[in-house]
Scaffold this motif. Sequence first.
Motif, PDB file in Angstrom:
ATOM      1  N   LEU A   1       0.850  -1.194   0.000  1.00 35.69           N
ATOM      2  CA  LEU A   1       0.000   0.000   0.000  1.00 35.69           C
ATOM      3  C   LEU A   1       0.884   1.242   0.000  1.00 35.69           C
ATOM      4  N   VAL A   2       0.598   2.146  -0.935  1.00 35.65           N
ATOM      5  CA  VAL A   2       1.427   3.355  -1.105  1.00 35.65           C
ATOM      6  C   VAL A   2       0.520   4.572  -0.972  1.00 35.65           C
ATOM      7  N   ASN A   3       0.792   5.400   0.010  1.00 38.89           N
ATOM      8  CA  ASN A   3      -0.075   6.546   0.263  1.00 38.89           C
ATOM      9  C   ASN A   3       0.733   7.809   0.538  1.00 38.89           C
ATOM     10  N   ALA A   4       0.064   8.940   0.307  1.00 37.92           N
ATOM     11  CA  ALA A   4       0.669  10.244   0.606  1.00 37.92           C
ATOM     12  C   ALA A   4      -0.085  10.861   1.781  1.00 37.92           C
ATOM     13  N   ILE A   5       0.677  11.531   2.644  1.00 36.46           N
ATOM     14  CA  ILE A   5       0.026  12.203   3.775  1.00 36.46           C
ATOM     15  C   ILE A   5       0.402  13.678   3.787  1.00 36.46           C
TER      16      ILE A   5
END
Length: 239
Positions: free
Chosen positions: A186-190
């Motif tokens: 899972l690849v996410n930006a915050i």
Amino acid sequence: MNERRTALVTGANKGIGFAIAAQLAARGFTVLVGARDATRRAAALSRLTGDVHGVELDVTDEPGVTQAAKEIRTRFGALDVLVNNAGITGDGTQVPGSGGLPEIRRVFDVNVFGVITVTEAMLPLLRPGARVVNVSSSVGSLTDMTAPAGGSLADMPAMLGYPVSKTALNAVTAQYAKHLRHQGILVNAICPGYVATDLNGNDGPRTPDQAATLAVHMATLGPDGPTAAFVDDNGPITW
Ligand SMILES: NC(=O)c1ccc[n+]([C@@H]2O[C@H](COP(=O)([O-])OP(=O)(O)OC[C@H]3O[C@@H](n4cnc5c(N)ncnc54)[C@H](OP(=O)(O)O)[C@@H]3O)[C@@H](O)[C@H]2O)c1
């Protein structure tokens, strides 16, 4: 070979990256403190507790990043978490018309190409089910920057470096999410919010610890967690 979960955090010698490293270590991770300067890296390590190790990492130095990946493979085997946190804002020459191409390139070099450099080097080390967290900013939201009132940087002039680099980073996040979703990665930006760090003259209302909580949450998502998301503490941010 290491049986604990292992996390690499870039730009972990201070600010939000340091707080992310501290919180991951407190949760039992083996934490690799990525930092480009030996003295600052050692100072950070001396302030951290848990299973923490320094890794020399200038995200703009491709051979150095390749070397770091080799070292990590030899010493730790693989990665369960990669936090691309290192970032810079750049100076005032990134205002349109200020002749700031060198500065704009410098900002992109760290905030965009640095993330790609590190992620490419670490890809073969990511275990199935690993988590990648990219520390972006709501100022990179196209929705935010096209808001009639000028968005979250309304009181500042237009800038071609920092906010645009975070827009690009969001797209990089989406592309890696697409590439890795079939491995359960899972690849996410915050967006950490406005946080008191050296980045902004320690001006923000939030603490690095508060900001790190979201990064750690996204770094420890369960299998049903989102991928290709862009979130802050309040949930999804419009792209
Ligand atoms: N603070 C905020 O309000 C805020 C808001 C939104 C997003 N963010 C994002 O949060 C992230 C962390 O920022 P921060 O606020 O914690 O800033 P910070 O305290 O200035 O820390 C930035 C970190 O990035 C490192 N770094 C810079 N260039 C690097 C390079 N070429 N290679 C490796 N490391 C490098 C710095 O290392 P050195 O000490 O060696 O320079 C430092 O460890 C950034 O991506 C930033 O854009 C911050």
